[in-house]
Design an enzyme around this catalytic site. Structure first.
Site, short mmCIF file in Angstrom:
data_model
loop_
_atom_site.label_atom_id
_atom_site.label_comp_id
_atom_site.label_asym_id
_atom_site.label_seq_id
_atom_site.Cartn_x
_atom_site.Cartn_y
_atom_site.Cartn_z
N MET A 11 0.82 -1.21 0.00
CA MET A 11 0.00 0.00 0.00
C MET A 11 0.85 1.26 0.00
O MET A 11 0.70 2.14 -0.85
CB MET A 11 -0.94 -0.01 1.22
CG MET A 11 -1.76 1.26 1.39
SD MET A 11 -3.02 1.11 2.68
CE MET A 11 -2.01 0.75 4.12
N LEU A 12 1.78 1.36 0.93
CA LEU A 12 2.59 2.57 1.02
C LEU A 12 3.61 2.63 -0.11
O LEU A 12 3.81 3.70 -0.71
CB LEU A 12 3.30 2.63 2.37
CG LEU A 12 4.18 3.85 2.60
CD1 LEU A 12 3.39 5.15 2.42
CD2 LEU A 12 4.82 3.80 3.99
N ASP A 36 14.13 -9.49 -3.09
CA ASP A 36 14.00 -10.04 -1.75
C ASP A 36 15.09 -9.42 -0.90
O ASP A 36 16.28 -9.74 -1.06
CB ASP A 36 14.14 -11.57 -1.80
CG ASP A 36 14.05 -12.22 -0.43
OD1 ASP A 36 13.99 -11.50 0.58
OD2 ASP A 36 14.05 -13.47 -0.37
N ALA A 60 8.48 -5.02 4.28
CA ALA A 60 8.36 -5.36 5.70
C ALA A 60 7.53 -6.62 5.90
O ALA A 60 6.69 -6.96 5.05
CB ALA A 60 7.73 -4.21 6.49
N TYR A 61 7.78 -7.29 7.00
CA TYR A 61 6.92 -8.36 7.50
C TYR A 61 5.93 -7.67 8.42
O TYR A 61 6.30 -7.17 9.49
CB TYR A 61 7.77 -9.38 8.26
CG TYR A 61 7.02 -10.60 8.78
CD1 TYR A 61 7.30 -11.86 8.28
CD2 TYR A 61 6.08 -10.50 9.80
CE1 TYR A 61 6.66 -12.99 8.77
CE2 TYR A 61 5.43 -11.62 10.29
CZ TYR A 61 5.73 -12.86 9.78
OH TYR A 61 5.09 -13.98 10.27
N THR A 62 4.66 -7.60 8.05
CA THR A 62 3.68 -6.81 8.79
C THR A 62 2.58 -7.64 9.45
O THR A 62 1.65 -7.07 10.01
CB THR A 62 3.02 -5.78 7.85
OG1 THR A 62 2.39 -6.47 6.76
CG2 THR A 62 4.04 -4.78 7.32
N TYR A 127 6.75 -8.44 16.50
CA TYR A 127 6.77 -7.49 15.38
C TYR A 127 7.52 -6.23 15.78
O TYR A 127 8.40 -5.74 15.05
CB TYR A 127 5.34 -7.17 14.96
CG TYR A 127 5.22 -6.04 13.98
CD1 TYR A 127 5.70 -6.16 12.69
CD2 TYR A 127 4.60 -4.84 14.34
CE1 TYR A 127 5.59 -5.11 11.77
CE2 TYR A 127 4.47 -3.80 13.43
CZ TYR A 127 4.98 -3.93 12.16
OH TYR A 127 4.86 -2.90 11.26
N LYS A 131 11.05 -4.76 14.16
CA LYS A 131 11.10 -3.44 13.52
C LYS A 131 12.13 -2.54 14.20
O LYS A 131 12.82 -1.75 13.53
CB LYS A 131 9.72 -2.79 13.53
CG LYS A 131 8.71 -3.46 12.61
CD LYS A 131 9.13 -3.39 11.14
CE LYS A 131 9.03 -1.98 10.58
NZ LYS A 131 9.39 -1.95 9.13
#
Length: 293
Positions: A11-12, A36, A60-62, A127, A131
């Site tokens: 999205m971003l 990757d 990112a892994y969200t 998470y 981050k």
């Protein structure tokens, strides 16, 4: 300037590519299939071949709940990947903007107001820990030529998000129970993309470090849902308040995650606009794309 955007399929990332293209910038967007970021040789090759002046890492892994049982994989993407990008940027004299999250803070109430950029991190989830690892890697590997941009409560035209879900549920449900004990800042992804585009040319010895890119003001999910219903011409009283206990999740959600915006004024930019103003502009565009459930 030449820009390279990782995670461009999200999205971003999609909005950042779109905003830079609108401004006439030279931009390359790479989605997960094209790059990757957990593969250091692939990262080094991408930066070497595209030769960007500035990289924006939106990869990112969200999956916040999944990370509780898959922290090793989340750390590869959220911690190791940003480090590889920072090293590649250092090797090719490029700058780096890395996207992060409010989950690096504890999210407890009683903080005395929005978290300033220099507030000590204290993540309570896998998470958030991964981050934070990415933030630290970027700032360690590329001091003076990198920025960490934290954002939260994102919604937008692309992908699944809370606002699009509310649009869909308004059409299908007579009433809706929404959490009223989590407070944050609903933020339009297009506004964050604009802020990244503004920051990029300024990034350097006098403008680096941590920035917060969320809307001004505060709301709960319940208050946001009511605002969406009102803008749709629906009765906001169809939205009913409930507590987080009604929706138990593997990862605890922050009770309070509003972020302060002092760093923008330091580099000559105004604070982000108020969340309702952004939502009023965003909603017609989101409706054109159709809701998600």
């Amino acid at each position: 300037m030449r820009w390279l955007i990782t995670g461009a399929g999200g999205m971003l990332g999609h909005d950042v590519v779109e905003e830079l293209t609108r401004r006439g910038e030279d931009v390359v967007g790479l989605d997960r299939s094209a790059l990757d970021i957990t593969r250091p040789e692939a990262v080094a090759a991408a930066v070497r071949d595209h030769r960007p002046d500035l990289v924006v890492n939106c990869a990112a892994y969200t999956a916040v709940d999944d990370a509780e049982t898959d922290e090793a994989r989340a750390l590869e993407i959220n911690g190791d990947g940003p480090r590889f990008l920072a090293r590649a940027c250092a090797a090719h004299d490029a700058r780096l903007i890395h996207l992060s999250t409010d989950y690096v803070f504890s999210g407890e109430t009683g903080t005395g107001g929005p978290y300033p950029e220099n507030h000590p991190p204290a993540p309570r989830t896998a998470y958030g820990r991964t981050k934070l690892a990415g933030e630290r890697a970027v700032l360690e590997e590329l001091p003076g030529a990198s920025a960490v941009v934290r954002t939260a409560w994102l919604y937008g035209v692309h992908g699944t998000n809370f606002v699009r879900t509310m649009i869909g549920l308004e059409a299908r449900r007579d009433t809706l129970d929404v959490v009223d004990d989590q407070r944050g800042q609903p933020t339009w992804s297009a506004d964050v993309a604009e802020r990244i585009a503004d920051l990029g040319p300024r990034l350097g010895p006098d403008a680096h470090g941590v920035f917060h890119a969320t809307a001004s003001g505060e709301a709960t999910w319940y208050e946001l849902a009511r605002e969406v219903f009102s803008l749709l011409g629906a009765d906001p009283d169809r939205v009913r308040p409930t507590s987080s206990a009604a929706f138990p999740r593997p990862a605890p959600r922050p009770a309070y995650s509003a972020l302060a915006h002092g760093r923008w004024q330091e580099i000559g930019l105004p604070p982000p606009r108020e969340w309702r103003s952004a939502l009023h502009e965003a909603l017609p565009r989101i409706r054109k794309e159709g809701p998600t459930s």
